[in-house]
Design a protein around this motif. Sequence first.
Motif, mmCIF file in Angstrom:
data_model
loop_
_atom_site.group_PDB
_atom_site.id
_atom_site.type_symbol
_atom_site.label_atom_id
_atom_site.label_comp_id
_atom_site.label_asym_id
_atom_site.label_seq_id
_atom_site.Cartn_x
_atom_site.Cartn_y
_atom_site.Cartn_z
ATOM 1 N N PHE A 253 -0.236 -28.443 76.073
ATOM 2 C CA PHE A 253 -0.190 -29.721 75.424
ATOM 3 C C PHE A 253 -1.756 -29.714 75.001
ATOM 4 N N GLY A 254 -1.932 -30.342 73.894
ATOM 5 C CA GLY A 254 -3.291 -30.356 73.122
ATOM 6 C C GLY A 254 -3.480 -31.553 72.231
ATOM 7 N N ALA A 255 -4.595 -31.775 71.888
ATOM 8 C CA ALA A 255 -4.940 -32.876 70.583
ATOM 9 C C ALA A 255 -6.067 -32.435 70.052
ATOM 10 N N ARG A 256 -6.108 -32.812 68.592
ATOM 11 C CA ARG A 256 -7.317 -32.521 67.721
ATOM 12 C C ARG A 256 -7.558 -33.543 66.914
ATOM 13 N N VAL A 257 -9.013 -33.784 66.907
ATOM 14 C CA VAL A 257 -9.445 -34.630 65.697
ATOM 15 C C VAL A 257 -10.425 -33.917 64.570
ATOM 16 N N VAL A 258 -10.347 -33.979 63.527
ATOM 17 C CA VAL A 258 -10.941 -33.373 62.585
ATOM 18 C C VAL A 258 -11.769 -34.537 61.448
ATOM 19 N N ALA A 259 -12.834 -34.547 61.499
ATOM 20 C CA ALA A 259 -13.469 -35.615 60.718
ATOM 21 C C ALA A 259 -13.968 -34.568 59.389
ATOM 22 N N THR A 260 -13.719 -34.988 58.248
ATOM 23 C CA THR A 260 -13.976 -34.193 57.195
ATOM 24 C C THR A 260 -14.708 -35.116 56.049
ATOM 25 N N ARG A 261 -15.651 -34.589 55.388
ATOM 26 C CA ARG A 261 -16.709 -35.443 54.627
ATOM 27 C C ARG A 261 -16.318 -34.584 53.140
ATOM 28 N N LEU A 262 -16.225 -35.733 52.001
ATOM 29 C CA LEU A 262 -16.022 -35.143 50.762
ATOM 30 C C LEU A 262 -17.251 -35.212 50.074
ATOM 31 N N PRO A 263 -17.822 -34.252 49.967
ATOM 32 C CA PRO A 263 -19.163 -34.369 49.391
ATOM 33 C C PRO A 263 -19.379 -34.203 47.975
ATOM 34 N N GLY A 264 -20.460 -34.368 47.331
ATOM 35 C CA GLY A 264 -21.006 -33.970 45.915
ATOM 36 C C GLY A 264 -20.057 -34.357 44.918
ATOM 37 N N LEU B 167 -16.665 -30.612 53.802
ATOM 38 C CA LEU B 167 -17.509 -30.350 55.218
ATOM 39 C C LEU B 167 -16.710 -31.251 56.276
ATOM 40 N N ARG B 168 -16.530 -30.333 57.277
ATOM 41 C CA ARG B 168 -15.759 -30.917 58.287
ATOM 42 C C ARG B 168 -16.424 -30.460 59.737
ATOM 43 N N VAL B 169 -15.983 -31.365 60.739
ATOM 44 C CA VAL B 169 -16.421 -31.143 62.221
ATOM 45 C C VAL B 169 -14.973 -31.035 62.982
ATOM 46 N N THR B 170 -14.567 -30.084 63.690
ATOM 47 C CA THR B 170 -13.373 -30.485 64.451
ATOM 48 C C THR B 170 -13.578 -30.376 65.922
ATOM 49 N N ALA B 171 -13.009 -31.241 66.816
ATOM 50 C CA ALA B 171 -13.033 -31.279 68.177
ATOM 51 C C ALA B 171 -11.495 -31.221 68.654
ATOM 52 N N GLY B 172 -11.191 -30.405 69.851
ATOM 53 C CA GLY B 172 -10.016 -30.378 70.319
ATOM 54 C C GLY B 172 -10.208 -30.109 71.795
ATOM 55 N N ALA B 173 -8.820 -30.534 72.489
ATOM 56 C CA ALA B 173 -8.655 -30.033 73.890
ATOM 57 C C ALA B 173 -7.378 -29.796 73.994
ATOM 58 N N SER B 174 -7.100 -28.600 74.928
ATOM 59 C CA SER B 174 -5.734 -27.872 74.877
ATOM 60 C C SER B 174 -5.773 -28.011 76.547
ATOM 61 N N ASP C 204 -15.316 -21.437 59.138
ATOM 62 C CA ASP C 204 -15.382 -22.441 60.199
ATOM 63 C C ASP C 204 -16.042 -21.571 61.335
ATOM 64 N N VAL C 205 -16.769 -22.243 62.107
ATOM 65 C CA VAL C 205 -17.459 -21.616 63.450
ATOM 66 C C VAL C 205 -16.937 -22.684 64.559
ATOM 67 N N LEU C 206 -16.313 -22.185 65.605
ATOM 68 C CA LEU C 206 -15.748 -23.043 66.515
ATOM 69 C C LEU C 206 -16.056 -22.377 67.862
ATOM 70 N N GLY C 207 -16.647 -23.324 68.530
ATOM 71 C CA GLY C 207 -17.180 -22.911 70.022
ATOM 72 C C GLY C 207 -16.147 -23.422 70.898
ATOM 73 N N ARG C 208 -16.168 -22.846 72.240
ATOM 74 C CA ARG C 208 -15.017 -23.273 73.292
ATOM 75 C C ARG C 208 -15.896 -23.350 74.811
ATOM 76 N N ALA D 64 -15.222 -27.251 69.755
ATOM 77 C CA ALA D 64 -15.641 -27.882 68.628
ATOM 78 C C ALA D 64 -16.679 -27.207 67.676
ATOM 79 N N GLY D 65 -16.754 -27.409 66.579
ATOM 80 C CA GLY D 65 -17.329 -26.804 65.495
ATOM 81 C C GLY D 65 -17.379 -27.457 63.981
ATOM 82 N N PRO D 66 -18.331 -26.774 63.163
ATOM 83 C CA PRO D 66 -18.353 -27.221 62.000
ATOM 84 C C PRO D 66 -17.370 -26.261 60.829
ATOM 85 N N GLY D 67 -17.158 -26.753 59.773
ATOM 86 C CA GLY D 67 -16.395 -25.946 58.756
ATOM 87 C C GLY D 67 -16.934 -26.237 57.399
#
Length: 296
Positions: A261-272, A245-252, A190-194, A205-208
Amino acid sequence: MASSTLFSSAKPQENSMHFLKRPASAGRFAALTAALAAGPAFAQSSTTPAAQAATATIPVDDGWRYSLGFGVFETPKYQGASATRFQPAPIVGVAYGRYFFGSVADANVPFGLGAFLYRDDHFRLGVALSYDLVSPRDTSDDFHLHGLPDINRTAHATLFGSYNLDWLSVVGAVSQDIAGEKEGTTASLDVLGRYHPGSKWTLSAGPGITWGSAQYNQTFFGVDAAGSARSGLAAYSPGAGIAALRVTAGASYLLTKHWSFGARVVATRLPGVVGNSPIVEKKTQMTYGAFAGYSF
């Protein structure tokens, strides 16, 4: 399942070049949000966003560190499910020097025991042992699973490493089922930028990506001959390959040096190979989470 300035109450712009001098409260905050992100259902899976556990650098601190918190998640009932469920989750973390218990920062381990083998300003390498606190999948989760076996809880051995900057984390982990529950091996990256829009806010946010062994993918997405006969689903053997394959986004938000306090959203794709499984009802999986935590 594990984030922002968890181990520091100092302003990001003031400590971006001095990670090891951050107050201990920041590191505790990081471990707390690691638990939120790492394990929505407190069971390791291919949808787990490993890099979330390292959304902040963790200081080399030889003293005791503690964190308590509570999170609430909306997560798919199982990998590939169209239905979701809410999962409350108490979060506990205890660390002393290089050893830790609870959520494992820098890895996709929601709850475990481990140690850092190497730590410096930017690099982390460690090992952990963990056990699923809930079953990854029960036949009773959905009528679509009728006739398929449950996936039992199991123990995992994980080797993990990370490279952390104030604005970036790169995290890799390899995890192996060590309790004989046929959950195989996973490898994640995973790679996550802040971005810090203020002294107390951190946006991330970042991909994984997660690779699953043939045994892992068969257990979570395969249908053997017996299961096919019982369930009416077509027999399916996915083999080894990309499991998520996923993309994660969050705020703290660091309210005080103790409360966060914080929140996270993870969108995951089940590929192939896994996405084409007859078990999968929905290839795009969404996980939402929110938490509150106290460090001391």
